[in-house]
Design a protein around this motif. Structure first.
Motif, PDB file in Angstrom:
ATOM      1  N   LEU A   1      64.498  41.791  60.019  1.00 48.21           N
ATOM      2  CA  LEU A   1      64.181  41.982  61.439  1.00 48.21           C
ATOM      3  C   LEU A   1      63.877  43.435  61.746  1.00 48.21           C
ATOM      4  O   LEU A   1      64.502  44.335  61.193  1.00 48.21           O
ATOM      5  N   GLY A   2      62.904  43.631  62.645  1.00 48.25           N
ATOM      6  CA  GLY A   2      62.622  44.985  63.144  1.00 48.25           C
ATOM      7  C   GLY A   2      62.954  45.035  64.619  1.00 48.25           C
ATOM      8  O   GLY A   2      64.031  44.603  65.031  1.00 48.25           O
ATOM      9  N   ASP A   3      61.989  45.509  65.414  1.00 52.98           N
ATOM     10  CA  ASP A   3      62.204  45.661  66.866  1.00 52.98           C
ATOM     11  C   ASP A   3      62.134  44.336  67.596  1.00 52.98           C
ATOM     12  O   ASP A   3      61.427  43.421  67.182  1.00 52.98           O
ATOM     13  N   ILE A   4      62.824  44.285  68.732  1.00 51.11           N
ATOM     14  CA  ILE A   4      62.634  43.147  69.631  1.00 51.11           C
ATOM     15  C   ILE A   4      62.173  43.703  70.971  1.00 51.11           C
ATOM     16  O   ILE A   4      62.724  44.691  71.460  1.00 51.11           O
ATOM     17  N   LYS A   5      61.120  43.084  71.512  1.00 55.90           N
ATOM     18  CA  LYS A   5      60.628  43.531  72.835  1.00 55.90           C
ATOM     19  C   LYS A   5      60.737  42.355  73.790  1.00 55.90           C
ATOM     20  O   LYS A   5      60.229  41.263  73.508  1.00 55.90           O
ATOM     21  N   ILE A   6      61.398  42.599  74.924  1.00 58.10           N
ATOM     22  CA  ILE A   6      61.535  41.532  75.914  1.00 58.10           C
ATOM     23  C   ILE A   6      60.750  41.959  77.152  1.00 58.10           C
ATOM     24  O   ILE A   6      60.976  43.045  77.694  1.00 58.10           O
ATOM     25  N   SER A   7      59.777  41.132  77.539  1.00 55.26           N
ATOM     26  CA  SER A   7      58.987  41.457  78.723  1.00 55.26           C
ATOM     27  C   SER A   7      58.846  40.195  79.558  1.00 55.26           C
ATOM     28  O   SER A   7      59.378  39.139  79.196  1.00 55.26           O
ATOM     29  N   LYS A   8      58.101  40.311  80.671  1.00 53.78           N
ATOM     30  CA  LYS A   8      57.895  39.133  81.519  1.00 53.78           C
ATOM     31  C   LYS A   8      57.174  38.031  80.748  1.00 53.78           C
ATOM     32  O   LYS A   8      57.344  36.851  81.005  1.00 53.78           O
ATOM     33  N   LYS A   9      56.356  38.463  79.768  1.00 52.90           N
ATOM     34  CA  LYS A   9      55.573  37.479  78.992  1.00 52.90           C
ATOM     35  C   LYS A   9      56.429  36.747  77.977  1.00 52.90           C
ATOM     36  O   LYS A   9      56.055  35.718  77.452  1.00 52.90           O
ATOM     37  N   GLY A  10      57.584  37.311  77.651  1.00 50.56           N
ATOM     38  CA  GLY A  10      58.447  36.666  76.671  1.00 50.56           C
ATOM     39  C   GLY A  10      59.029  37.659  75.698  1.00 50.56           C
ATOM     40  O   GLY A  10      59.182  38.841  75.996  1.00 50.56           O
ATOM     41  N   VAL A  11      59.329  37.153  74.515  1.00 50.04           N
ATOM     42  CA  VAL A  11      60.002  37.975  73.517  1.00 50.04           C
ATOM     43  C   VAL A  11      59.085  38.122  72.316  1.00 50.04           C
ATOM     44  O   VAL A  11      58.459  37.147  71.883  1.00 50.04           O
ATOM     45  N   ALA A  12      58.993  39.333  71.781  1.00 49.14           N
ATOM     46  CA  ALA A  12      58.234  39.534  70.537  1.00 49.14           C
ATOM     47  C   ALA A  12      59.136  40.266  69.556  1.00 49.14           C
ATOM     48  O   ALA A  12      59.705  41.313  69.878  1.00 49.14           O
ATOM     49  N   ILE A  13      59.284  39.686  68.384  1.00 47.42           N
ATOM     50  CA  ILE A  13      60.123  40.324  67.367  1.00 47.42           C
ATOM     51  C   ILE A  13      59.216  40.753  66.219  1.00 47.42           C
ATOM     52  O   ILE A  13      58.450  39.940  65.690  1.00 47.42           O
ATOM     53  N   THR A  14      59.301  42.015  65.860  1.00 45.32           N
ATOM     54  CA  THR A  14      58.556  42.449  64.672  1.00 45.32           C
ATOM     55  C   THR A  14      59.486  42.325  63.478  1.00 45.32           C
ATOM     56  O   THR A  14      60.665  42.658  63.564  1.00 45.32           O
TER      57      THR A  14
END
Ligand code: FAD
Ligand code: NAI
Length: 478
Positions: A250-263
């Motif tokens: 796992l790398g970064d997790i980004k949580i935004s209004k559009k949803g979650v993106a995990i690199t």
């Protein structure tokens, strides 16, 4: 702090989960004056301590209630027509499903309070904290009041392990607590950790229509299971539409209004992005030991931070026992209950023991997975020669009638003595079928013993019978 003379008990149990409430009830049955304290982290509308621990509130029971709903829903959608039953396209009312689950939890947790009353166990509200030793026992504070007890059973259980950089808010990023209260079917669900919780939650939400991506850091799927079972499980769950990705860092997790993106990166180091609108983090559990003031009174821990106990669940402190998830061994409710009974009976001068070799494991996915004893790989590593009886559920008329033909039973018996060393099941009702194997192994039975037992026809248990026959290469229906 209270200055009254502390109330004194024969036994004080800290924690009201399966380990704690069973220890309290059994000790009371054996004539001890018992209190059990519960710190109540679960949302109770009346602010009362809820008994039952992780298992009843945010674990075994609610997860199985939701899984059952998901199976009914998916059957109505995907299977009914094969039986000639036609209905309108079914619709899932997730709040309705959660409401049913909550009602079951409330009924059961209240039921334990009723059992406490029936058995004369005093329920104390608050966190149990060791204050120190007293003559012939221990002094503790519970919710600010001092109590004393000759014997203490620590049954404080465990909580979800979280990952650095992946903050759990139990709304978008959930551990087991939030995962059992998700209020709508996620469009895309990411499950981090393809272990027991990950599989159960992945199957649950997939069958309700979510796109599910299951990711695990390890390169092997279900490493604790027999390899044949794990391979079949991976095949069936992939066919169900679960995207299983192994060996992922796992790398970064980004949580935004559009949803979650995990690199993350795959085994070759190649970067990838996994997107979803909800995340469940199920990467194991850690023991609840912090609030106890345990180190100050000299309690010893193992290298995993769990309370060190001997085979009778005795800690290094006189008169102090530890049972369940907070000490070593599998983190299972039935293991906690077995230890609780053993401890109460040992306190009463009876003999008791725990037997990790005969503890069944069940994953309540669809199909279910269950096993007891050793895997073929463990036996090989231990240089134990074994014979194998493997029978698919397609050989069973009952399975065919129920439309539940996926999977198989694999029995392992000692090549020299015929004693059953392991039974591994993937298939319908594996959670119930495994009991026969547990009984057989507990009594040291041979595959020949099971082969000579009359099994009801037609029943799924006949697959166990056939597997026992197959150990001696004389299966009749396959
Ligand atoms: P817990 O159930 O965790 O109970 C400990 C209690 O102690 C809690 O109520 C806590 O509030 C209380 N407590 C903690 N510290 C203190 C303190 N200082 N003072 C007072 N009270 C305190 N196992 C199975 O066998 N089958 C399943 O199907 C299954 N499904 C599961 C599904 C999920 C989602 C999860 C998370 C777990 C599941 N488990 C299952 C595991 C099972 O829930 C645990 O093994 C079991 O609950 C452990 O029991 P315990 O009594 O040791 O601890
Ligand atoms: P688990 O130990 O079963 O699985 C955790 C998984 O997370 C492992 O496969 C591990 O490789 C993976 N993992 C760890 N770190 C990771 C990371 N950084 N990135 C990606 N993956 C990572 O734990 P789980 O599922 O949280 O369940 C905890 C325990 O609760 C179980 O071991 C079991 O004892 C109990 N339980 C029992 C159930 C049952 O009996 N049916 C149901 C649910 C839970």
């Amino acid at each position: 702090m209270d200055t009254k003379t502390p109330e004194r008990y024969d036994v004080l149990v800290i924690g009201g989960g399966p380990g704690g409430y069973v220890a309290a009830i059994r000790a009371a049955q054996l004539g001890f004056r018992v209190a059990c304290c519960e710190s109540n982290p679960y949302a109770d509308p009346d602010g009362e301590p809820r008994l039952g621990g992780t298992c009843l509130n945010v674990g075994c029971i609610p997860s199985k209630a939701l899984l059952h709903t998901s199976h009914l829903f998916a059957d109505a959608r995907d299977v009914f027509a094969a039986h000639g039953i036609y209905i309108n396209v079914p619709r899932i009312d997730v709040p309705g499903m959660i409401g049913r689950k909550n009602a079951i939890v409330t009924q059961l947790t209240k039921g334990i309070k009723g059992l406490f009353k029936k058995n004369g166990v005093t329920l104390l509200k608050g966190v149990g904290v060791f204050a120190g030793p007293v003559e012939n026992g221990w002094r503790l504070s519970v919710g600010g009041a001092l109590v004393e007890a000759e014997r203490v059973v620590i049954a404080t259980g465990s909580r979800a392990r979280h990952l650095p950089g992946i903050p759990v808010d139990n709304r978008i990023v959930c551990d087991n607590v939030g995962a059992l209260d998700i209020d709508a079917v996620p469009k895309r669900l990411i499950v981090i950790g393809a272990g027991v919780i990950g599989l159960e939650m992945g199957v649950l939400w997939r069958r309700l229509g979510a796109e599910v991506t299951l990711i695990d850091v390890l390169p092997d799927f279900l490493p604790q299971a027999d390899r044949d079972i794990a391979r079949e499980a991976a095949r069936i769950f992939s066919k169900l539409g679960i995207d299983i990705r192994l060996g992922i860092t796992l790398g970064d997790i980004k949580i935004s209004k559009k949803g979650v993106a995990i690199t993350c990166a795959d085994q070759s180091g190649a970067a990838m992005k996994i997107e979803g609108d909800r995340v469940i983090v199920s990467v194991g559990r850690q023991p609840n030991v912090e609030g106890l003031n345990a180190r100050a009174v000299g309690l010893e821990f193992d290298e995993h931070g769990r309370i060190q106990t001997d085979a009778r669940c005795r800690t290094n402190l006189p008169g102090v026992w530890a049972v369940g998830d907070v000490t070593s061994g599998p983190m299972l409710a039935h293991k906690a209950m077995e230890e609780a009974i053993m401890v109460a009976e040992t306190m009463a001068g009876q003999s008791g023991c725990r037997d990790f070799d005969a503890i069944p494991w069940v994953i309540y996915s669809l199909p279910e997975i269950a096993w007891v004893g050793k895997t073929e790989q463990q036996l090989k590593a231990e240089n134990v020669a074994c014979k194998t009886g493997r029978i698919p559920f397609t050989a069973s008329g009952r399975a065919l009638g129920a439309g539940e033909t996926a999977g198989f039973v694999k029995m392992l018996a000692d090549a020299a003595t015929d004693r059953i060393l392991g039974v591994h099941i993937i298939g319908a009702n594996a959670s119930e079928l495994i009991s026969e194997a547990v009984v057989a192994m507990k009594f040291g039975a041979a595959s020949e013993d099971l082969a000579r037992i009359c099994h009801a026809h037609p029943s799924l248990s006949e697959v166990i019978h056939e597997a026992a026959l197959a150990c001696d290469k004389r299966a009749l229906h396959f």
